[in-house]
Scaffold this motif. Structure first.
Motif, short mmCIF file in Angstrom:
data_model
loop_
_atom_site.label_atom_id
_atom_site.label_comp_id
_atom_site.label_asym_id
_atom_site.label_seq_id
_atom_site.Cartn_x
_atom_site.Cartn_y
_atom_site.Cartn_z
N VAL A 83 0.84 -1.20 0.00
CA VAL A 83 0.00 0.00 0.00
C VAL A 83 0.88 1.25 0.00
O VAL A 83 0.62 2.20 -0.75
N ASP A 84 1.92 1.26 0.82
CA ASP A 84 2.85 2.39 0.83
C ASP A 84 3.51 2.57 -0.53
O ASP A 84 3.67 3.69 -1.01
N GLY A 85 3.89 1.46 -1.14
CA GLY A 85 4.54 1.52 -2.45
C GLY A 85 3.62 2.08 -3.52
O GLY A 85 4.03 2.91 -4.34
N PHE A 86 2.36 1.66 -3.51
CA PHE A 86 1.41 2.19 -4.49
C PHE A 86 1.20 3.69 -4.28
O PHE A 86 1.08 4.45 -5.23
N GLY A 87 1.15 4.10 -3.03
CA GLY A 87 0.95 5.51 -2.73
C GLY A 87 2.12 6.38 -3.15
O GLY A 87 1.95 7.55 -3.48
N ASN A 88 3.33 5.82 -3.14
CA ASN A 88 4.52 6.60 -3.51
C ASN A 88 4.91 6.44 -4.97
O ASN A 88 5.81 7.12 -5.44
N ALA A 89 4.25 5.55 -5.69
CA ALA A 89 4.64 5.24 -7.06
C ALA A 89 4.03 6.20 -8.07
O ALA A 89 3.04 6.87 -7.80
N VAL A 90 4.63 6.24 -9.23
CA VAL A 90 4.07 6.92 -10.38
C VAL A 90 3.28 5.87 -11.14
O VAL A 90 3.78 4.79 -11.42
N SER A 91 2.03 6.16 -11.47
CA SER A 91 1.21 5.17 -12.16
C SER A 91 1.83 4.83 -13.51
O SER A 91 2.53 5.65 -14.11
N PRO A 92 1.60 3.61 -14.01
CA PRO A 92 2.19 3.21 -15.30
C PRO A 92 1.84 4.16 -16.44
O PRO A 92 2.68 4.44 -17.29
N GLN A 93 0.62 4.65 -16.47
CA GLN A 93 0.21 5.53 -17.55
C GLN A 93 0.99 6.85 -17.52
O GLN A 93 1.43 7.35 -18.56
N VAL A 94 1.16 7.41 -16.33
CA VAL A 94 1.92 8.66 -16.20
C VAL A 94 3.39 8.41 -16.50
O VAL A 94 4.05 9.21 -17.18
N GLY A 95 3.94 7.30 -16.03
CA GLY A 95 5.34 6.96 -16.33
C GLY A 95 5.58 6.80 -17.82
O GLY A 95 6.60 7.25 -18.35
N ALA A 96 4.64 6.17 -18.53
CA ALA A 96 4.78 6.01 -19.98
C ALA A 96 4.73 7.37 -20.67
O ALA A 96 5.50 7.63 -21.61
N TRP A 97 3.87 8.26 -20.21
CA TRP A 97 3.78 9.59 -20.80
C TRP A 97 5.07 10.37 -20.58
O TRP A 97 5.60 10.98 -21.51
N ILE A 98 5.58 10.35 -19.35
CA ILE A 98 6.83 11.06 -19.05
C ILE A 98 7.97 10.47 -19.89
O ILE A 98 8.77 11.20 -20.48
N GLY A 99 8.03 9.14 -19.96
CA GLY A 99 9.08 8.49 -20.75
C GLY A 99 9.02 8.86 -22.22
O GLY A 99 10.05 9.09 -22.86
N SER A 100 7.82 8.91 -22.79
CA SER A 100 7.71 9.27 -24.20
C SER A 100 8.14 10.70 -24.45
O SER A 100 8.75 11.02 -25.46
N ARG A 101 7.83 11.60 -23.51
CA ARG A 101 8.24 12.99 -23.65
C ARG A 101 9.76 13.13 -23.53
O ARG A 101 10.39 13.85 -24.28
N LEU A 102 10.35 12.41 -22.57
CA LEU A 102 11.81 12.44 -22.42
C LEU A 102 12.50 11.84 -23.64
O LEU A 102 13.50 12.38 -24.13
N ARG A 103 11.97 10.73 -24.15
CA ARG A 103 12.56 10.08 -25.33
C ARG A 103 12.54 11.04 -26.52
O ARG A 103 13.52 11.14 -27.26
N ALA A 104 11.44 11.76 -26.70
CA ALA A 104 11.35 12.70 -27.82
C ALA A 104 12.39 13.80 -27.70
O ALA A 104 12.99 14.21 -28.70
N VAL A 105 12.64 14.28 -26.48
CA VAL A 105 13.63 15.34 -26.29
C VAL A 105 15.05 14.80 -26.44
O VAL A 105 15.90 15.40 -27.09
N LEU A 106 15.31 13.63 -25.85
CA LEU A 106 16.66 13.07 -25.88
C LEU A 106 17.08 12.62 -27.28
O LEU A 106 18.26 12.65 -27.61
N HIS A 107 16.13 12.19 -28.10
CA HIS A 107 16.46 11.68 -29.43
C HIS A 107 16.19 12.70 -30.53
O HIS A 107 16.28 12.38 -31.71
N ALA A 108 15.89 13.93 -30.17
CA ALA A 108 15.69 14.97 -31.15
C ALA A 108 17.02 15.45 -31.69
O ALA A 108 18.03 15.43 -30.97
N PRO A 109 17.08 15.84 -32.95
CA PRO A 109 18.35 16.35 -33.48
C PRO A 109 18.75 17.63 -32.75
O PRO A 109 17.92 18.51 -32.52
N HIS A 110 20.00 17.69 -32.34
CA HIS A 110 20.50 18.83 -31.60
C HIS A 110 21.52 19.60 -32.42
O HIS A 110 22.24 19.04 -33.22
N SER A 111 21.60 20.85 -32.16
CA SER A 111 22.62 21.70 -32.79
C SER A 111 23.92 21.56 -32.00
O SER A 111 23.89 21.41 -30.79
#
Length: 118
Positions: A83-111
């Protein structure tokens, strides 16, 4: 001088069976409905129980095991720790969204220009 917006779209007519309401009246109507419904319920028929760890996990968006269902998410530890772990965790859906946003920034062409504005 105030600008006006001319809209030529037609608004649907409200259904005649529904009275006009405001946001302020909705809680009052719900409270009255619950009060009427609960007034007929004997106190002896009211029970309180704590949610089990798998119910909390499912409510937080994790695919956990239920008594008659095998989930894909494995959780270790005591019920309290889960129960403590669930309360402190990031839900899978939010984690996937954050990961997709980070992936887009990290793999974007940089100058290669590393200058910063002063």
């Amino acid at each position: 001088m105030a600008a006006s917006l001319n809209c030529h779209c037609e608004r649907p007519e409200p259904e005649p069976s529904l009275p006009p309401t405001t946001v302020r009246l909705i809680p009052e109507a719900v409270s009255a409905l619950w009060r009427a419904t609960l007034s007929e319920l004997p106190l002896e028929d009211c029970y309180y129980r704590m949610m089990r760890e798998f119910e909390i996990g499912r409510g937080c968006g994790f695919d956990v095991d239920f008594p008659d269902y095998r989930g894909s998410f494995v959780v270790w530890g005591s019920a309290r720790n889960q129960v403590d772990g669930f309360g402190n965790a990031v839900s899978p859906q939010v984690g996937a969204w954050i990961g997709s946003r980070l992936r887009a920034v990290l793999h974007a062409p940089h100058s290669c220009d590393m200058t910063t504005a002063a």
